[in-house]
Design an enzyme around this catalytic site. Structure first.
Site, mmCIF file in Angstrom:
data_model
loop_
_atom_site.group_PDB
_atom_site.id
_atom_site.type_symbol
_atom_site.label_atom_id
_atom_site.label_comp_id
_atom_site.label_asym_id
_atom_site.label_seq_id
_atom_site.Cartn_x
_atom_site.Cartn_y
_atom_site.Cartn_z
ATOM 1 N N TYR A 49 0.331 -0.984 3.897
ATOM 2 C CA TYR A 49 -0.171 0.213 3.331
ATOM 3 C C TYR A 49 0.108 1.160 4.151
ATOM 4 O O TYR A 49 -0.225 0.935 5.595
ATOM 5 C CB TYR A 49 -1.639 0.194 3.029
ATOM 6 C CG TYR A 49 -2.289 1.536 2.324
ATOM 7 C CD1 TYR A 49 -1.742 2.001 1.242
ATOM 8 C CD2 TYR A 49 -2.935 2.159 3.181
ATOM 9 C CE1 TYR A 49 -2.302 3.425 0.978
ATOM 10 C CE2 TYR A 49 -3.680 3.403 3.036
ATOM 11 C CZ TYR A 49 -3.245 3.960 1.653
ATOM 12 O OH TYR A 49 -3.711 5.256 1.249
ATOM 13 N N GLY A 56 6.681 8.655 5.618
ATOM 14 C CA GLY A 56 7.637 9.348 6.226
ATOM 15 C C GLY A 56 7.992 9.301 7.484
ATOM 16 O O GLY A 56 8.801 10.020 8.104
ATOM 17 N N GLY A 58 7.799 6.786 9.758
ATOM 18 C CA GLY A 58 8.404 5.442 10.233
ATOM 19 C C GLY A 58 7.017 4.538 10.418
ATOM 20 O O GLY A 58 7.272 3.386 10.935
ATOM 21 N N ASN A 87 9.781 0.562 -7.597
ATOM 22 C CA ASN A 87 9.561 0.944 -6.041
ATOM 23 C C ASN A 87 10.750 1.332 -5.359
ATOM 24 O O ASN A 87 11.191 0.647 -4.289
ATOM 25 C CB ASN A 87 8.434 0.339 -5.336
ATOM 26 C CG ASN A 87 7.864 1.247 -4.171
ATOM 27 O OD1 ASN A 87 8.340 2.209 -3.753
ATOM 28 N ND2 ASN A 87 6.772 0.839 -3.760
ATOM 29 N N TYR A 94 13.735 -1.272 2.745
ATOM 30 C CA TYR A 94 13.869 -2.517 3.130
ATOM 31 C C TYR A 94 15.251 -3.016 3.198
ATOM 32 O O TYR A 94 15.360 -3.637 3.972
ATOM 33 C CB TYR A 94 13.160 -3.436 1.944
ATOM 34 C CG TYR A 94 11.540 -3.173 1.858
ATOM 35 C CD1 TYR A 94 10.924 -2.827 2.712
ATOM 36 C CD2 TYR A 94 10.882 -3.398 0.562
ATOM 37 C CE1 TYR A 94 9.410 -2.408 2.589
ATOM 38 C CE2 TYR A 94 9.691 -3.320 0.467
ATOM 39 C CZ TYR A 94 8.814 -2.875 1.235
ATOM 40 O OH TYR A 94 7.632 -2.376 0.935
ATOM 41 N N GLU A 103 17.594 -12.092 -6.208
ATOM 42 C CA GLU A 103 18.189 -11.707 -7.548
ATOM 43 C C GLU A 103 17.591 -12.966 -8.706
ATOM 44 O O GLU A 103 17.645 -12.887 -9.599
ATOM 45 C CB GLU A 103 19.457 -11.337 -7.877
ATOM 46 C CG GLU A 103 19.489 -9.976 -6.900
ATOM 47 C CD GLU A 103 18.678 -8.835 -7.341
ATOM 48 O OE1 GLU A 103 18.402 -8.727 -8.630
ATOM 49 O OE2 GLU A 103 18.448 -8.068 -6.682
#
Length: 121
Positions: A49, A56, A58, A87, A94, A103
């Site tokens: 969090y 934004g 870093g 998201n 990431y 996947e």
């Protein structure tokens, strides 16, 4: 309950806090899991969090790099976490950091009454 889980005699998880000018601006809660495929433990990020005002800048990336360092230091086979498929901003971050989506895997969950039924209660 959270205090006992983090600071009790047998902590279930660990947390790190990101600060700017002495004020908290984010945190990461993590714990170890184990891979029978690798024969070693891994590091699992449960929660990441960053406060809206610090996004934004870093902070999230710094927390991820810090946890990666812990994983390396502790000889973990891997560092992993889940992200909601909608998201896109987080997923893009990431991917830029080298994370790969699995996947072929889906997360399964049993909780509440379904958990009690599964346990035969």
């Amino acid at each position: 309950m959270l205090g006992e889980a983090l600071f009790g005699p047998q902590p279930a998880a660990e947390a790190v806090i990101a600060e700017e000018a002495g004020a908290p601006v984010g945190f990461a809660l993590f714990f170890h899991n184990f891979s029978t495929w690798k024969g070693r433990r891994g590091l699992y990020l449960e929660d990441l969090y960053v406060t809206p005002v610090a996004r934004g800048r870093g902070v999230g990336g710094a927390l991820l790099r810090y946890l990666a360092g812990i994983a390396v230091e502790r000889n973990c086979a891997r560092f992993e976490w889940a992200v909601l498929d909608w998201n896109a901003d987080a997923i893009a971050v990431y991917r830029r950091m080298g994370a790969v989506g699995l996947e072929d895997w889906t997360v399964q969950r049993v909780e509440g009454e379904a958990l009690r039924r599964m346990a035969g209660a």
